[in-house]
Write a protein that holds these residues in place. Structure first.
Motif, PDB file in Angstrom:
ATOM      1  N   ILE A  59       0.852  -1.187   0.000  1.00  0.00           N
ATOM      2  CA  ILE A  59       0.000   0.000   0.000  1.00  0.00           C
ATOM      3  C   ILE A  59       0.887   1.236   0.000  1.00  0.00           C
ATOM      4  O   ILE A  59       1.951   1.257   0.628  1.00  0.00           O
ATOM      5  N   ARG A  60       0.456   2.250  -0.724  1.00  0.00           N
ATOM      6  CA  ARG A  60       1.174   3.519  -0.790  1.00  0.00           C
ATOM      7  C   ARG A  60       0.229   4.626  -0.352  1.00  0.00           C
ATOM      8  O   ARG A  60      -0.908   4.717  -0.830  1.00  0.00           O
ATOM      9  N   TYR A  61       0.694   5.494   0.564  1.00  0.00           N
ATOM     10  CA  TYR A  61      -0.128   6.626   0.966  1.00  0.00           C
ATOM     11  C   TYR A  61       0.770   7.834   1.215  1.00  0.00           C
ATOM     12  O   TYR A  61       1.932   7.696   1.606  1.00  0.00           O
ATOM     13  N   ALA A  62       0.228   9.003   0.940  1.00  0.00           N
ATOM     14  CA  ALA A  62       1.017  10.231   1.044  1.00  0.00           C
ATOM     15  C   ALA A  62       0.107  11.410   1.351  1.00  0.00           C
ATOM     16  O   ALA A  62      -1.096  11.393   1.043  1.00  0.00           O
ATOM     17  N   PHE A  63       0.700  12.430   1.950  1.00  0.00           N
ATOM     18  CA  PHE A  63      -0.022  13.667   2.248  1.00  0.00           C
ATOM     19  C   PHE A  63       0.902  14.842   1.960  1.00  0.00           C
ATOM     20  O   PHE A  63       2.091  14.800   2.285  1.00  0.00           O
ATOM     21  N   MET A  64       0.352  15.875   1.329  1.00  0.00           N
ATOM     22  CA  MET A  64       1.140  17.061   1.007  1.00  0.00           C
ATOM     23  C   MET A  64       0.347  18.317   1.344  1.00  0.00           C
ATOM     24  O   MET A  64      -0.880  18.371   1.150  1.00  0.00           O
ATOM     25  N   ALA A  65       1.057  19.325   1.832  1.00  0.00           N
ATOM     26  CA  ALA A  65       0.457  20.624   2.138  1.00  0.00           C
ATOM     27  C   ALA A  65       1.342  21.717   1.570  1.00  0.00           C
ATOM     28  O   ALA A  65       2.572  21.620   1.585  1.00  0.00           O
ATOM     29  N   SER A  66       0.701  22.763   1.046  1.00  0.00           N
ATOM     30  CA  SER A  66       1.425  23.903   0.492  1.00  0.00           C
ATOM     31  C   SER A  66       0.730  25.180   0.933  1.00  0.00           C
ATOM     32  O   SER A  66      -0.499  25.304   0.797  1.00  0.00           O
ATOM     33  N   ALA A  67       1.516  26.114   1.466  1.00  0.00           N
ATOM     34  CA  ALA A  67       0.962  27.372   1.969  1.00  0.00           C
ATOM     35  C   ALA A  67       1.642  28.549   1.277  1.00  0.00           C
ATOM     36  O   ALA A  67       2.876  28.635   1.264  1.00  0.00           O
ATOM     37  N   LYS A  68       0.851  29.453   0.699  1.00  0.00           N
ATOM     38  CA  LYS A  68       1.362  30.655   0.065  1.00  0.00           C
ATOM     39  C   LYS A  68       1.195  31.829   1.016  1.00  0.00           C
ATOM     40  O   LYS A  68       0.082  32.281   1.279  1.00  0.00           O
ATOM     41  N   LEU A  69       2.309  32.313   1.534  1.00  0.00           N
ATOM     42  CA  LEU A  69       2.318  33.405   2.500  1.00  0.00           C
ATOM     43  C   LEU A  69       2.933  34.628   1.836  1.00  0.00           C
ATOM     44  O   LEU A  69       4.132  34.883   1.948  1.00  0.00           O
ATOM     45  N   ARG A  70       2.111  35.335   1.078  1.00  0.00           N
ATOM     46  CA  ARG A  70       2.575  36.461   0.279  1.00  0.00           C
ATOM     47  C   ARG A  70       3.643  36.001  -0.707  1.00  0.00           C
ATOM     48  O   ARG A  70       3.376  35.194  -1.570  1.00  0.00           O
ATOM     49  N   ARG A  71       4.878  36.447  -0.520  1.00  0.00           N
ATOM     50  CA  ARG A  71       5.928  36.097  -1.467  1.00  0.00           C
ATOM     51  C   ARG A  71       6.588  34.755  -1.157  1.00  0.00           C
ATOM     52  O   ARG A  71       7.374  34.252  -1.950  1.00  0.00           O
ATOM     53  N   LEU A  72       6.286  34.204  -0.010  1.00  0.00           N
ATOM     54  CA  LEU A  72       6.906  32.956   0.424  1.00  0.00           C
ATOM     55  C   LEU A  72       5.915  31.803   0.284  1.00  0.00           C
ATOM     56  O   LEU A  72       4.762  31.904   0.712  1.00  0.00           O
ATOM     57  N   THR A  73       6.369  30.703  -0.316  1.00  0.00           N
ATOM     58  CA  THR A  73       5.567  29.491  -0.431  1.00  0.00           C
ATOM     59  C   THR A  73       6.310  28.351   0.251  1.00  0.00           C
ATOM     60  O   THR A  73       7.473  28.076  -0.057  1.00  0.00           O
ATOM     61  N   LEU A  74       5.624  27.703   1.187  1.00  0.00           N
ATOM     62  CA  LEU A  74       6.193  26.582   1.915  1.00  0.00           C
ATOM     63  C   LEU A  74       5.421  25.313   1.563  1.00  0.00           C
ATOM     64  O   LEU A  74       4.176  25.321   1.562  1.00  0.00           O
ATOM     65  N   SER A  75       6.139  24.230   1.271  1.00  0.00           N
ATOM     66  CA  SER A  75       5.504  22.968   0.899  1.00  0.00           C
ATOM     67  C   SER A  75       6.171  21.824   1.636  1.00  0.00           C
ATOM     68  O   SER A  75       7.380  21.844   1.887  1.00  0.00           O
ATOM     69  N   ALA A  76       5.370  20.821   1.981  1.00  0.00           N
ATOM     70  CA  ALA A  76       5.886  19.634   2.650  1.00  0.00           C
ATOM     71  C   ALA A  76       5.075  18.421   2.228  1.00  0.00           C
ATOM     72  O   ALA A  76       3.865  18.518   2.008  1.00  0.00           O
ATOM     73  N   LYS A  77       5.749  17.306   2.120  1.00  0.00           N
ATOM     74  CA  LYS A  77       5.089  16.065   1.723  1.00  0.00           C
ATOM     75  C   LYS A  77       5.677  14.893   2.499  1.00  0.00           C
ATOM     76  O   LYS A  77       6.890  14.821   2.715  1.00  0.00           O
ATOM     77  N   VAL A  78       4.808  13.985   2.904  1.00  0.00           N
ATOM     78  CA  VAL A  78       5.210  12.742   3.541  1.00  0.00           C
ATOM     79  C   VAL A  78       4.649  11.597   2.715  1.00  0.00           C
ATOM     80  O   VAL A  78       3.441  11.548   2.443  1.00  0.00           O
ATOM     81  N   GLY A  79       5.505  10.689   2.275  1.00  0.00           N
ATOM     82  CA  GLY A  79       5.068   9.544   1.483  1.00  0.00           C
ATOM     83  C   GLY A  79       5.557   8.242   2.101  1.00  0.00           C
ATOM     84  O   GLY A  79       6.722   8.134   2.497  1.00  0.00           O
TER      85      GLY A  79
END
Length: 673
Positions: free
Chosen positions: A620-640
């Motif tokens: 089984i494969r599962y993953a979650f990703m989140a991305s936040a745009k904070l004005r000029r800064l974009t932060l992204s994270a993913k766990v797979g």
């Protein structure tokens, strides 16, 4: 359990519309090709660059539209003609009036074009405007494994983390320059032979559409010419994509901004408009290559994986050099759309002829081992020369394009495409190619069933039926004959590839179905005769874009021949977008008998991280990703996470993991100013 909680959070989140993602659409397209060997990263990075700086419909050139591989020659010409006749365009929705563009293509095109202000002529940018309107982008990405490989304990020269750093400056699609520094897991950092830090650096500077100077590149860049018989360091998407683009020829110089250390040129390249109908492209390149050497110091095999993790791999780094010189002379007879901008009149047809010359020099010489018969015609020596003529004609109903090439030994390669728009709903396409077994071109990459542009004779026939803007049906049949022996095939052989693909849109719902049937031939285990190997691959997909984005997909594989094998994968994806926050989750169950029946699954990740992993066995494969745009800064994270139910050890050799679970964390920070 924590990942299931996050998925449930997506399902009950606030009611907001999920935004469509062109990456999903394009990668679905690539997945339909089963192109596990294609440089997907390079393809997607080129489209990322266009999406980041959309093409202005009121300032565009034909070359800019031809960067989009999903557009046919007819569609490119129709868009150019529409803007000239009815422009300036005030909204991208006006493309509804271009009848050759179906609903799916138009929705995809919206991510890459915009209706900006009309500028009648490109001018040299002023220093003041460059400072005022130029855009900077800095990005730092990293991948952290939550496990230990055998090589991490004893074998690899560096630590187990992959990371890269990118900086890019752009101005008005005219100026682009930047630097990309890349490090793969296991490679030394500021140590061993990597005294300057990262294992690989890409640097580039590009000017476009300034007076008679159409394109100019210094540093790392890529070149596409014609149908790719002599030069294509760009990308090729495959057979279904060729049906979509109707085998369109291309001419593109583009900066190499990818983290990839392969498939690029290093030096300078330029395209100049000599007159309304004449264009000249020239390039010069000198770059290192990785290679396995013979005992006499000549190069036996060019290594393209780009890894330098062990002393053996590090010993192959940059031990061979390649010089390339190229020239392209283009003639587009005055027939209306001869100019590449919108300042000239348009007719309903386009004709072109292009002469291409490429010279390559290896130092040391290239001498592969030829103990096996299938290697007899492998490229060898120090100096190589290829020449070709590519040509085309397009009007409202038909399109013809092709390229014919020869190498220094006189061996021939030719590819010709004919497409016919029989009605508003039906298009037909036929493609014939012949690649002599003696034909070699180091930078060739073109249409074919085989892995190289050599030793192949084939015919491809395809059709697209679009009875409405909400429904389309595509299919093709491709037959190939290989006159000479190939790897694991000790005699001449044949191959058959057929595919049927259907897509239906109903309000916010998208239904897709695909079936692909292939026959390939190879030696039996005793190498006493050649046998057929039958492969069936199918996919059913349902996607909903509404309060929450949902996608359900079922893939199946059946192989038969000397050994029978089966595989199945069921997956579910969830998307949720709210203002500055984007969430994505996916889960998939897979089961296959062996590696031959493996299944591929696209999985969304942080920007410029494109992965189509192969799944086989049971797990089984599962993953979650989140991305936040904070004005000029974009932060992204993913766990797979991949959990296997049928093994206690994952992979082998230095990549071996002593366990049945593999977890990776991807992090990224991007700042624009």
């Amino acid at each position: 359990m924590k990942y299931l909680v996050l998925i449930l959070f997506c399902l009950v989140a606030a009611p907001v519309a999920a935004q469509s993602d062109w990456r999903q659409t394009v990668q679905d397209w690539i997945m339909n090709e089963d192109l596990d060997g294609t440089d997907v990263e390079q393809t997607m990075e080129e489209l990322e660059a266009v999406a980041e700086h959309p093409i202005n419909l009121n300032q565009m050139t034909r070359d800019q539209l031809e960067q989009l591989p999903f557009l046919s020659a007819r569609q490119v010409e129709d868009i150019m003609a529409y803007v000239y006749r009815y422009g300036p365009v005030r909204s991208v929705n006006e493309l509804t009036m271009v009848t050759s563009i179906d609903y799916h293509t138009r929705e995809l095109l919206k991510h890459f074009v915009e209706a900006g202000e009309e500028v009648p002529k490109k001018v040299w940018p002023t220093l003041e405007n460059v400072k005022k309107f130029g855009k900077h982008n800095i990005m730092l990405s990293g991948k952290i494994p939550c496990y230990e490989r055998k090589g991490d304990k004893d074998g690899y020269l560096g630590y187990p983390y992959r990371h890269d750093l990118r900086y890019q400056f752009t101005y008005n699609n005219q100026i682009k320059f930047g630097l990309t520094a890349a490090q793969d897991a296991g490679e030394p950092f500021f140590s061993n032979d990597n005294k300057l830090g990262y294992d690989h650096y890409n640097y580039y500077f590009q000017l476009r559409d300034i007076g008679r100077l159409e394109e100019f590149n210094v540093g790392m860049y890529r070149v596409q010419m014609g149908m790719g018989l002599v030069m294509n360091t760009g990308f090729y998407l495959g057979k279904l994509a060729s049906l979509q683009s109707m085998g369109r020829s291309s001419h593109v110089l583009t900066a190499h901004a990818s983290r990839s250390s392969q498939n690029y040129l290093r030096g300078a390249a330029a395209t100049v408009r000599l007159a309304d109908s004449w264009h000249l492209t020239a390039f010069a390149s000198y770059r290192p290559l990785d290679a396995t050497l013979n005992s006499d110091g000549t190069a036996r095999t060019i290594v393209t994986d780009g890894y330098h993790r062990t002393p053996t791999e590090m010993g192959k780094k940059n031990n061979t050099h390649l010089t390339d010189l190229g020239l392209r002379l283009s003639l587009t007879p005055s027939s209306g759309s001869t100019r590449r901008d919108l300042s000239s009149s348009f007719s309903s047809s386009l004709t072109y002829f292009n002469l291409n010359l490429v010279y390559s020099h290896f130092n040391p010489s290239l001498f592969p081992q030829k103990s096996s018969d299938y290697r007899r015609y492998a490229q060898e020596g120090k100096n190589f020369c290829n020449a070709s003529l590519d040509y085309g004609y397009t009007n409202a109903a038909i399109s013809f394009s092709g390229e014919t090439a020869v190498n220094a030994d006189g061996a021939l390669a030719t590819l010709n495409v004919f497409s016919w728009r029989a009605t508003e709903q039906v298009t037909l396409m036929a493609l014939h190619r012949y690649y002599d077994k003696r034909y070699t071109a180091f930078h060739a990459q073109s249409f074919g069933e085989g892995s190289s542009t050599q030793n192949e004779h084939g015919l491809y026939v395809g059709s697209t039926w679009t009875p409405s803007r909400k429904f389309s049906l595509q299919g093709y049949v491709d037959y190939a004959h290989f006159p000479w022996k190939r790897y694991r095939v000790s005699d001449s052989s044949d191959a058959l590839d057929a595919l049927l693909f259907a897509r239906v849109y109903i309000n916010r719902c998208n239904f897709e179905g695909r079936y692909r049937f292939r026959i390939r031939q190879q030696d039996n285990d005793d190498k006493t005769f050649i046998q057929n190997r039958y492969e069936h691959r199918s996919r059913l997909l349902f996607r909903y874009t509404g309060l929450i984005g949902l996608q359900t997909q079922v893939d199946g594989t059946i192989l038969s021949g000397q050994v029978n094998s089966r595989g199945i994968m069921v997956s579910q994806q969830f998307d949720w977008n709210y203002r500055w926050l984007q969430l994505h989750a996916n889960v998939g169950w897979f089961r296959s008998d062996d590696y031959d029946s493996r299944l591929y699954q696209y999985e969304r990740s942080v920007r410029y991280d494109f992965s189509f992993p192969a799944y086989y066995g049971h797990g089984i494969r599962y993953a979650f990703m989140a991305s936040a745009k904070l004005r000029r800064l974009t932060l992204s994270a993913k766990v797979g996470v991949t959990d296997y139910f049928d093994r206690a050890v994952i992979s082998s050799s230095y990549q071996q993991i002593d366990g049945s679970s593999q977890t990776d964390i991807s992090l990224q920070a991007a700042y624009k100013f």
